[in-house]
Design a protein around this motif. Structure first.
Motif, PDB file in Angstrom:
ATOM      1  N   ARG A  87      46.919  71.479  52.197  1.00 32.41           N
ATOM      2  CA  ARG A  87      47.999  71.418  53.178  1.00 32.41           C
ATOM      3  C   ARG A  87      47.741  70.324  54.222  1.00 32.41           C
ATOM      4  O   ARG A  87      48.654  69.581  54.600  1.00 32.41           O
ATOM      5  CB  ARG A  87      48.166  72.774  53.857  1.00 32.41           C
ATOM      6  CG  ARG A  87      48.589  73.891  52.897  1.00 32.41           C
ATOM      7  CD  ARG A  87      48.631  75.241  53.597  1.00 32.41           C
ATOM      8  NE  ARG A  87      48.898  76.307  52.664  1.00 32.41           N
ATOM      9  CZ  ARG A  87      50.128  76.654  52.239  1.00 32.41           C
ATOM     10  NH1 ARG A  87      51.181  75.995  52.708  1.00 32.41           N
ATOM     11  NH2 ARG A  87      50.288  77.630  51.370  1.00 32.41           N
ATOM     12  N   ARG A  88      46.499  70.240  54.670  1.00 33.24           N
ATOM     13  CA  ARG A  88      46.163  69.217  55.659  1.00 33.24           C
ATOM     14  C   ARG A  88      46.354  67.815  55.094  1.00 33.24           C
ATOM     15  O   ARG A  88      46.970  66.948  55.733  1.00 33.24           O
ATOM     16  CB  ARG A  88      44.716  69.410  56.125  1.00 33.24           C
ATOM     17  CG  ARG A  88      44.219  68.317  57.068  1.00 33.24           C
ATOM     18  CD  ARG A  88      42.748  68.517  57.423  1.00 33.24           C
ATOM     19  NE  ARG A  88      41.898  68.651  56.260  1.00 33.24           N
ATOM     20  CZ  ARG A  88      41.487  67.631  55.517  1.00 33.24           C
ATOM     21  NH1 ARG A  88      41.848  66.386  55.824  1.00 33.24           N
ATOM     22  NH2 ARG A  88      40.714  67.839  54.468  1.00 33.24           N
ATOM     23  N   VAL A  89      45.829  67.594  53.894  1.00 28.58           N
ATOM     24  CA  VAL A  89      45.929  66.270  53.262  1.00 28.58           C
ATOM     25  C   VAL A  89      47.388  65.911  52.999  1.00 28.58           C
ATOM     26  O   VAL A  89      47.823  64.777  53.259  1.00 28.58           O
ATOM     27  CB  VAL A  89      45.117  66.243  51.950  1.00 28.58           C
ATOM     28  CG1 VAL A  89      45.466  65.011  51.116  1.00 28.58           C
ATOM     29  CG2 VAL A  89      43.623  66.264  52.257  1.00 28.58           C
ATOM     30  N   THR A 110      44.932  66.027  40.359  1.00 23.38           N
ATOM     31  CA  THR A 110      44.054  67.188  40.485  1.00 23.38           C
ATOM     32  C   THR A 110      42.789  66.789  41.240  1.00 23.38           C
ATOM     33  O   THR A 110      42.334  65.651  41.168  1.00 23.38           O
ATOM     34  CB  THR A 110      43.678  67.761  39.119  1.00 23.38           C
ATOM     35  OG1 THR A 110      42.904  66.810  38.376  1.00 23.38           O
ATOM     36  CG2 THR A 110      44.929  68.122  38.315  1.00 23.38           C
ATOM     37  N   GLY A 111      42.231  67.753  41.974  1.00 22.40           N
ATOM     38  CA  GLY A 111      41.063  67.463  42.798  1.00 22.40           C
ATOM     39  C   GLY A 111      41.382  66.480  43.899  1.00 22.40           C
ATOM     40  O   GLY A 111      40.538  65.657  44.278  1.00 22.40           O
ATOM     41  N   ALA A 112      42.601  66.583  44.453  1.00 19.98           N
ATOM     42  CA  ALA A 112      43.095  65.548  45.374  1.00 19.98           C
ATOM     43  C   ALA A 112      42.819  65.835  46.840  1.00 19.98           C
ATOM     44  O   ALA A 112      43.222  65.050  47.697  1.00 19.98           O
ATOM     45  CB  ALA A 112      44.601  65.365  45.176  1.00 19.98           C
ATOM     46  N   SER A 113      42.121  66.919  47.147  1.00 12.95           N
ATOM     47  CA  SER A 113      41.886  67.235  48.556  1.00 12.95           C
ATOM     48  C   SER A 113      40.666  66.518  49.130  1.00 12.95           C
ATOM     49  O   SER A 113      40.424  66.560  50.329  1.00 12.95           O
ATOM     50  CB  SER A 113      41.725  68.751  48.738  1.00 12.95           C
ATOM     51  OG  SER A 113      40.598  69.224  48.012  1.00 12.95           O
ATOM     52  N   LEU A 170      49.499  72.070  46.426  1.00 13.16           N
ATOM     53  CA  LEU A 170      49.572  73.109  45.396  1.00 13.16           C
ATOM     54  C   LEU A 170      48.167  73.646  45.140  1.00 13.16           C
ATOM     55  O   LEU A 170      47.303  72.924  44.643  1.00 13.16           O
ATOM     56  CB  LEU A 170      50.174  72.551  44.102  1.00 13.16           C
ATOM     57  CG  LEU A 170      50.204  73.503  42.899  1.00 13.16           C
ATOM     58  CD1 LEU A 170      50.971  74.773  43.232  1.00 13.16           C
ATOM     59  CD2 LEU A 170      50.812  72.810  41.683  1.00 13.16           C
ATOM     60  N   TYR A 171      47.970  74.902  45.477  1.00  9.02           N
ATOM     61  CA  TYR A 171      46.678  75.537  45.222  1.00  9.02           C
ATOM     62  C   TYR A 171      46.573  75.916  43.749  1.00  9.02           C
ATOM     63  O   TYR A 171      47.488  76.517  43.179  1.00  9.02           O
ATOM     64  CB  TYR A 171      46.504  76.801  46.071  1.00  9.02           C
ATOM     65  CG  TYR A 171      45.284  77.600  45.671  1.00  9.02           C
ATOM     66  CD1 TYR A 171      44.032  77.280  46.185  1.00  9.02           C
ATOM     67  CD2 TYR A 171      45.386  78.644  44.751  1.00  9.02           C
ATOM     68  CE1 TYR A 171      42.910  77.991  45.808  1.00  9.02           C
ATOM     69  CE2 TYR A 171      44.260  79.363  44.368  1.00  9.02           C
ATOM     70  CZ  TYR A 171      43.025  79.028  44.892  1.00  9.02           C
ATOM     71  OH  TYR A 171      41.915  79.723  44.507  1.00  9.02           O
ATOM     72  N   ASN A 220      41.559  73.592  44.485  1.00  9.67           N
ATOM     73  CA  ASN A 220      41.315  75.006  44.798  1.00  9.67           C
ATOM     74  C   ASN A 220      40.955  75.201  46.273  1.00  9.67           C
ATOM     75  O   ASN A 220      40.320  76.188  46.637  1.00  9.67           O
ATOM     76  CB  ASN A 220      40.199  75.562  43.911  1.00  9.67           C
ATOM     77  CG  ASN A 220      38.862  74.873  44.123  1.00  9.67           C
ATOM     78  OD1 ASN A 220      38.796  73.814  44.758  1.00  9.67           O
ATOM     79  ND2 ASN A 220      37.795  75.455  43.600  1.00  9.67           N
ATOM     80  N   ARG A 221      41.367  74.258  47.112  1.00 11.61           N
ATOM     81  CA  ARG A 221      41.135  74.355  48.564  1.00 11.61           C
ATOM     82  C   ARG A 221      42.488  74.340  49.260  1.00 11.61           C
ATOM     83  O   ARG A 221      43.013  73.282  49.613  1.00 11.61           O
ATOM     84  CB  ARG A 221      40.269  73.181  49.039  1.00 11.61           C
ATOM     85  CG  ARG A 221      38.911  73.110  48.362  1.00 11.61           C
ATOM     86  CD  ARG A 221      38.162  71.865  48.785  1.00 11.61           C
ATOM     87  NE  ARG A 221      36.857  71.757  48.145  1.00 11.61           N
ATOM     88  CZ  ARG A 221      36.041  70.729  48.272  1.00 11.61           C
ATOM     89  NH1 ARG A 221      36.407  69.684  49.018  1.00 11.61           N
ATOM     90  NH2 ARG A 221      34.885  70.698  47.651  1.00 11.61           N
ATOM     91  N   ASP A 222      43.028  75.508  49.462  1.00 14.02           N
ATOM     92  CA  ASP A 222      44.402  75.627  49.956  1.00 14.02           C
ATOM     93  C   ASP A 222      44.599  74.964  51.311  1.00 14.02           C
ATOM     94  O   ASP A 222      45.538  74.179  51.517  1.00 14.02           O
ATOM     95  CB  ASP A 222      44.779  77.114  50.035  1.00 14.02           C
ATOM     96  CG  ASP A 222      46.268  77.318  50.269  1.00 14.02           C
ATOM     97  OD1 ASP A 222      47.064  76.491  49.782  1.00 14.02           O
ATOM     98  OD2 ASP A 222      46.638  78.301  50.929  1.00 14.02           O
ATOM     99  N   GLU A 223      43.709  75.232  52.254  1.00 17.13           N
ATOM    100  CA  GLU A 223      43.851  74.669  53.603  1.00 17.13           C
ATOM    101  C   GLU A 223      43.731  73.141  53.573  1.00 17.13           C
ATOM    102  O   GLU A 223      44.504  72.430  54.236  1.00 17.13           O
ATOM    103  CB  GLU A 223      42.792  75.272  54.526  1.00 17.13           C
ATOM    104  CG  GLU A 223      42.931  74.845  55.976  1.00 17.13           C
ATOM    105  CD  GLU A 223      41.940  75.542  56.887  1.00 17.13           C
ATOM    106  OE1 GLU A 223      41.634  74.972  57.944  1.00 17.13           O
ATOM    107  OE2 GLU A 223      41.472  76.649  56.543  1.00 17.13           O
TER     108      GLU A 223
END
Length: 263
Positions: free
Chosen positions: A39-41, A7-10, A56-57, A33-36
């Motif tokens: 996906r990028r990460v 969790t909080g992995a972006s 996963l958002y 909670n950062r969808d874009e």
């Protein structure tokens, strides 16, 4: 397929956990909670380390967030064998001046959702008699800090929860490791670059990569607790041995009084 769910992995520490796990050959689920950004990460990690990386958002401060994550994982027929409860926010404010919605958010994010995630995925691990859970607490769990009453209290909860869960799971092949970092070089700290480098240089702040490395090393060795770094260990000893009343003289210093009046 087996996955590590972070969790909080972006960004920040969570991103380092994801990268280092992927470097070790683990498939990862990137949750935030950062969808874009998710996906990028995920795309970057999959390309760099040749593992499966799924975005996963999820807003982990919302009611039912853990259930929705678990349902998604189950629907995808995935197995989570590593759970990293890392998502968090840093909040400086006296309780009087803290918006009630922010209090609800920090409690849900730091306490409610991690507890439910551990229950859901931990129960599966227990049945399989295999798995690893890592919980991010904080050095603030060891003594009360003015202007961080809400933040510190949630970290005390995680400290007690993680260590109690270790006892519950230890006979079933499931390790539970609670990590207690001090200051970490992430965007949560809005610091001047010179100050940041100075703190890193003297060891009063740790890089996110180094913290993740130490946390994962403790987790893979099945340790109950990880207090990373010499300076953090000294801070832990001071916090553990000094009574809370030792802070009282500091609170009466004029600069501190002025600071508290603004927060």
């Amino acid at each position: 397929m087996d996955y590590a769910l972070i969790t909080g992995a972006s960004s920040g520490i969570g991103l380092e956990y994801a990268r280092q796990l992927a470097r070790g050959g683990h498939n990862v689920i990137i949750v935030s909670n950062r969808d874009e950004d998710n996906r990028r990460v995920a795309a970057e990690i999959a390309a760099e380390y040749s593992v499966s990386a799924l975005p996963l958002y999820a807003d982990l401060s919302q009611e039912g967030a853990a259930d929705r994550i678990y349902e998604w994982v189950t629907a995808q027929d995935l197995t989570v064998d590593i759970l990293i409860n890392n998502a968090g926010i840093l909040l400086f404010s006296t309780l009087e001046h803290t918006d009630p919605s922010r209090i609800d958010r920090i409690i849900a994010l730091h306490c409610t959702t991690p507890t439910h995630l551990c229950r859901l995925f931990g129960s599966d691990m227990k049945r399989r008699r295999s798995g690893r859970i890592l919980i991010m607490s904080s050095i603030t769990a060891w003594t009360p800090y003015p202007t961080m009453s809400h933040y510190g209290a949630t970290k005390v909860y995680l400290r007690n929860f993680g260590q109690s869960l270790w006892y519950e799971m230890r006979d079933y092949g499931v390790s539970v490791t609670t990590v207690f970092p001090s200051a970490v070089d992430t965007p949560l700290y809005d610091l001047d670059e010179k100050v940041r480098k100075r703190l890193l240089g003297v060891g009063l702040m740790m890089s996110a990569g180094e913290l993740a490395r130490r946390g994962l090393n403790a987790m893979f060795h099945g340790r109950r607790r990880c207090i990373p770094g010499f300076a953090t260990k000294l801070e832990y000893l001071a916090c553990s041995l000094l009574p809370a009343r030792a802070l009282l003289p500091l609170l009466h210093l004029p600069p501190v009084k002025r600071l508290l009046s603004r927060l």
